[in-house]
Scaffold this active site. Structure first.
Site, PDB file in Angstrom:
ATOM      1  N   TYR A 153     -35.323  -3.896  -1.555  1.00 40.67           N
ATOM      2  CA  TYR A 153     -36.342  -4.351  -0.704  1.00 40.67           C
ATOM      3  C   TYR A 153     -37.558  -4.100  -2.096  1.00 40.67           C
ATOM      4  O   TYR A 153     -39.041  -4.072  -2.306  1.00 40.67           O
ATOM      5  CB  TYR A 153     -37.024  -4.478   0.353  1.00 40.67           C
ATOM      6  CG  TYR A 153     -38.192  -5.266   1.024  1.00 40.67           C
ATOM      7  CD1 TYR A 153     -37.878  -6.160   1.217  1.00 40.67           C
ATOM      8  CD2 TYR A 153     -39.105  -4.161   0.746  1.00 40.67           C
ATOM      9  CE1 TYR A 153     -39.225  -7.322   1.736  1.00 40.67           C
ATOM     10  CE2 TYR A 153     -40.586  -4.975   1.623  1.00 40.67           C
ATOM     11  CZ  TYR A 153     -40.615  -6.280   2.083  1.00 40.67           C
ATOM     12  OH  TYR A 153     -41.372  -6.734   2.112  1.00 40.67           O
ATOM     13  N   PHE A 212     -54.805 -24.317 -19.619  1.00 41.23           N
ATOM     14  CA  PHE A 212     -53.272 -25.791 -19.411  1.00 41.23           C
ATOM     15  C   PHE A 212     -53.560 -25.524 -17.539  1.00 41.23           C
ATOM     16  O   PHE A 212     -54.510 -25.109 -17.004  1.00 41.23           O
ATOM     17  CB  PHE A 212     -52.382 -24.798 -19.576  1.00 41.23           C
ATOM     18  CG  PHE A 212     -51.222 -26.296 -19.600  1.00 41.23           C
ATOM     19  CD1 PHE A 212     -51.709 -26.669 -20.659  1.00 41.23           C
ATOM     20  CD2 PHE A 212     -50.509 -25.709 -18.908  1.00 41.23           C
ATOM     21  CE1 PHE A 212     -50.849 -28.293 -20.084  1.00 41.23           C
ATOM     22  CE2 PHE A 212     -49.309 -26.775 -19.006  1.00 41.23           C
ATOM     23  CZ  PHE A 212     -49.768 -28.243 -19.346  1.00 41.23           C
ATOM     24  N   ASP A 213     -53.583 -26.805 -17.132  1.00 39.24           N
ATOM     25  CA  ASP A 213     -53.255 -27.448 -16.672  1.00 39.24           C
ATOM     26  C   ASP A 213     -53.376 -26.744 -14.584  1.00 39.24           C
ATOM     27  O   ASP A 213     -54.497 -26.847 -14.257  1.00 39.24           O
ATOM     28  CB  ASP A 213     -52.529 -28.317 -15.521  1.00 39.24           C
ATOM     29  CG  ASP A 213     -50.790 -28.182 -16.104  1.00 39.24           C
ATOM     30  OD1 ASP A 213     -50.970 -26.846 -15.918  1.00 39.24           O
ATOM     31  OD2 ASP A 213     -49.942 -29.144 -15.616  1.00 39.24           O
ATOM     32  N   ASP A 267     -53.774 -15.216 -21.673  1.00 38.52           N
ATOM     33  CA  ASP A 267     -52.251 -15.897 -20.611  1.00 38.52           C
ATOM     34  C   ASP A 267     -51.248 -16.135 -21.432  1.00 38.52           C
ATOM     35  O   ASP A 267     -51.368 -16.765 -22.849  1.00 38.52           O
ATOM     36  CB  ASP A 267     -52.933 -17.388 -20.352  1.00 38.52           C
ATOM     37  CG  ASP A 267     -52.020 -18.453 -19.604  1.00 38.52           C
ATOM     38  OD1 ASP A 267     -50.611 -17.894 -19.601  1.00 38.52           O
ATOM     39  OD2 ASP A 267     -52.257 -18.979 -19.964  1.00 38.52           O
ATOM     40  N   ALA A 304     -48.208 -16.712 -21.871  1.00 42.29           N
ATOM     41  CA  ALA A 304     -46.611 -17.600 -21.650  1.00 42.29           C
ATOM     42  C   ALA A 304     -45.713 -17.144 -22.916  1.00 42.29           C
ATOM     43  O   ALA A 304     -44.729 -17.289 -23.002  1.00 42.29           O
ATOM     44  CB  ALA A 304     -46.618 -18.350 -20.975  1.00 42.29           C
ATOM     45  N   LYS A 362     -41.231 -19.305 -19.838  1.00 43.48           N
ATOM     46  CA  LYS A 362     -41.426 -19.868 -21.847  1.00 43.48           C
ATOM     47  C   LYS A 362     -40.299 -18.834 -22.133  1.00 43.48           C
ATOM     48  O   LYS A 362     -39.482 -18.374 -21.949  1.00 43.48           O
ATOM     49  CB  LYS A 362     -42.568 -19.975 -21.141  1.00 43.48           C
ATOM     50  CG  LYS A 362     -43.222 -20.871 -21.004  1.00 43.48           C
ATOM     51  CD  LYS A 362     -43.765 -21.112 -19.450  1.00 43.48           C
ATOM     52  CE  LYS A 362     -44.503 -22.528 -19.252  1.00 43.48           C
ATOM     53  NZ  LYS A 362     -44.669 -21.735 -17.450  1.00 43.48           N
ATOM     54  N   HIS A 410     -52.089 -35.285 -11.446  1.00 43.85           N
ATOM     55  CA  HIS A 410     -50.690 -35.538 -12.473  1.00 43.85           C
ATOM     56  C   HIS A 410     -49.228 -35.238 -11.570  1.00 43.85           C
ATOM     57  O   HIS A 410     -48.346 -35.459 -11.796  1.00 43.85           O
ATOM     58  CB  HIS A 410     -50.956 -34.829 -14.070  1.00 43.85           C
ATOM     59  CG  HIS A 410     -51.040 -33.944 -14.134  1.00 43.85           C
ATOM     60  ND1 HIS A 410     -51.914 -32.292 -13.858  1.00 43.85           N
ATOM     61  CD2 HIS A 410     -50.050 -32.639 -15.013  1.00 43.85           C
ATOM     62  CE1 HIS A 410     -51.065 -31.614 -14.111  1.00 43.85           C
ATOM     63  NE2 HIS A 410     -50.621 -31.649 -14.635  1.00 43.85           N
TER      64      HIS A 410
END
Length: 462
Positions: free
Chosen positions: A72, A124-125, A214, A216, A257, A452
């Site tokens: 853990y 992005f979204d 960001d 990714a 990604k 969306h």
């Protein structure tokens, strides 16, 4: 058209996929309320909905799964991941999370207050949705070239420094940090130059602001820099990646990604002060700080994936495969974002369907028609995903781009699959004038920024 480079790998395991018949596809569309996210995966032949977590693991990653320490707290898997991050990205502090939007939740949820503004080259979204959820406003500072789909320019993901400085002067103390997404997904998978990152970093220091990436698709961005930025041509992809990271105080990463795992995210940080400020939210929402919602085996697979993502033979093949698909579509007359990005092809749905008003979601009409034609699933990234409302009048504000994205999974599909995709899209393009309907919402969720994902749609004749 230049054919894609041959795969620098061979297949050790296969997964059966099925091409459903036309009647099956029509039934699937009805049951999904014409939303690609609601289709069952078994009703899809080639799945280009996202490149997030959909790639194939290497044999080294499968082996690493067996090393997973499921303790853990303080598991060996965590420290192997920490060593990999330090080696590849140069950051001393890491926070695992179950995926990229969880990493965004940790960063944005901890540091952003209601009324804040966040300059970014183009959110992005989920990034945008987290900003909205924190009652903050993204400030779009991308270069104008990002909104010119056919313009061939090498770094259309760059931050416009004049726009950034104007935002910093206008909003001052209400800016908690600056963010740059590499590559710029919303703008067509377009890269950011190393010089631009260095310039943004210098401006952040000038105004006393932190810079977060960001990241990714950071490896794809590094490869584009190697290809397109002359002073970096003789650098290794790994060295360029480290140089990119050197510009930032930290990053959020969807590891589904470029780091090539099926699940996982990271927040990586330069300073202990930043690290300590984020930890309470990790415990509240993800789990203990050394596993962050992931199993130990996932941490070990990620440690390997971070090293594999800078394999230059692999990346050269990946980008050439995407370019091959783009070339075939261009030859067929299909309007796409140019130059072709790293992870996906973005079709200009507004130009594809000029007779469908943007308020009737032409990108999502295109997603339906491409699925209907060949059981290929992509996603609309236009008005349905990025529509805003004027805070005073409540009137709808349409995004500048109405795009349909086909995201290519890593190490998953063959070059012949690319040929099938291209023929499917070109077939739809040939009959585009006969497609005379729009879409209306029959359900949308009450949370802004995620429409969306959960929308229900209904076609109607124009």
């Amino acid at each position: 058209m230049q054919r894609a480079l041959p795969e620098p790998f061979r297949f050790k395991s296969i997964e059966r996929i099925h091409l459903p018949g036309r009647e099956e596809r029509e039934q699937a569309l009805r049951e999904a309320h014409y939303n690609m996210f609601a289709l069952k995966a078994r009703d899809v032949y080639i799945d280009l909905l996202t490149d997030s977590g959909t790639g194939a693991l290497s044999k080294e990653q499968w082996a690493a799964l067996m090393l997973g320490d499921e303790s853990y707290a303080g598991a060996d898997s965590f420290f192997r991941l920490k060593d990999s991050v330090k080696e590849m990205l140069g950051f001393d502090y890491i926070i695992p999370a179950h995926q990229g939007r969880a990493a965004e939740n940790i960063l944005i949820g901890s540091l952003v207050k209601p009324g804040d503004f966040i300059p970014i080259n183009m959110p992005f979204d989920t990034t945008r949705a987290h900003m909205f959820n924190a009652q903050a406003t993204p400030v779009n500072c991308v270069v104008d070239a990002a909104f010119q789909p056919e313009l061939e320019q090498p770094f259309k993901g760059n931050v416009d420094l004049a726009k950034l400085e104007d935002a910093l002067k206008t909003h001052g103390d209400r800016i908690p940090f600056i963010m740059v997404t590499v590559t710029n997904n919303s703008g067509g998978g377009q890269p950011v130059s190393l010089q631009n990152l260095r310039d943004v970093s210098a401006m952040a220091r000038k105004y006393g602001k932190k810079l977060f990436l960001d990241a990714a698709r950071m490896a794809e961005n590094a490869f584009f820099i190697k290809e397109r930025e002359a002073e970096c041509a003789n650098m290794s992809m790994a060295a360029i990646l480290k140089a990119m990271m050197d510009t930032a105080d930290g990053a959020t990463i969807s590891c589904k990604k470029d780091p090539m795992v099926n699940i996982g995210g990271l927040v990586v940080l330069r300073s202990e002060e930043d690290y300590m400020s984020l930890l309470p939210r990790v415990v509240l929402f993800e789990g203990f700080i050394t596993y962050g919602g992931l199993a130990g085996r996932d941490l070990d697979a990620l440690a390997v994936g971070l090293r594999e993502m800078v394999d230059e033979e692999y990346m050269a093949h990946r980008l050439s495969q995407v370019r091959m698909l783009g070339d075939m579509l261009i030859e067929g007359g299909v309007p796409i974002i140019r130059p072709v990005g790293g992870h996906a092809i973005f079709i200009d749905a507004g130009q594809f369907f000029p007779h469908i008003p943007q308020k009737y979601f032409p990108a999502d009409v295109l997603s339906i028609e491409i699925y209907r034609e060949g059981a290929v699933r992509g996603v609309g990234l236009g008005a349905l995903a990025f529509e805003d409302k004027d805070p005073v009048t409540g009137e709808k504000i349409m995004p500048k781009l109405e795009l349909y994205r086909m995201a290519i999974a890593r190490r998953t599909y063959s070059n012949s699959h690319m040929e099938y995709i291209a023929q499917t899209v070109v077939n739809v393009y040939k009959r585009r004038d006969s497609i005379r309907y729009g879409l209306k919402l029959t359900y949308e969720p009450p949370v802004p920024g995620i429409t969306h994902f959960l929308a229900r749609l209904e076609p109607f004749a124009l």
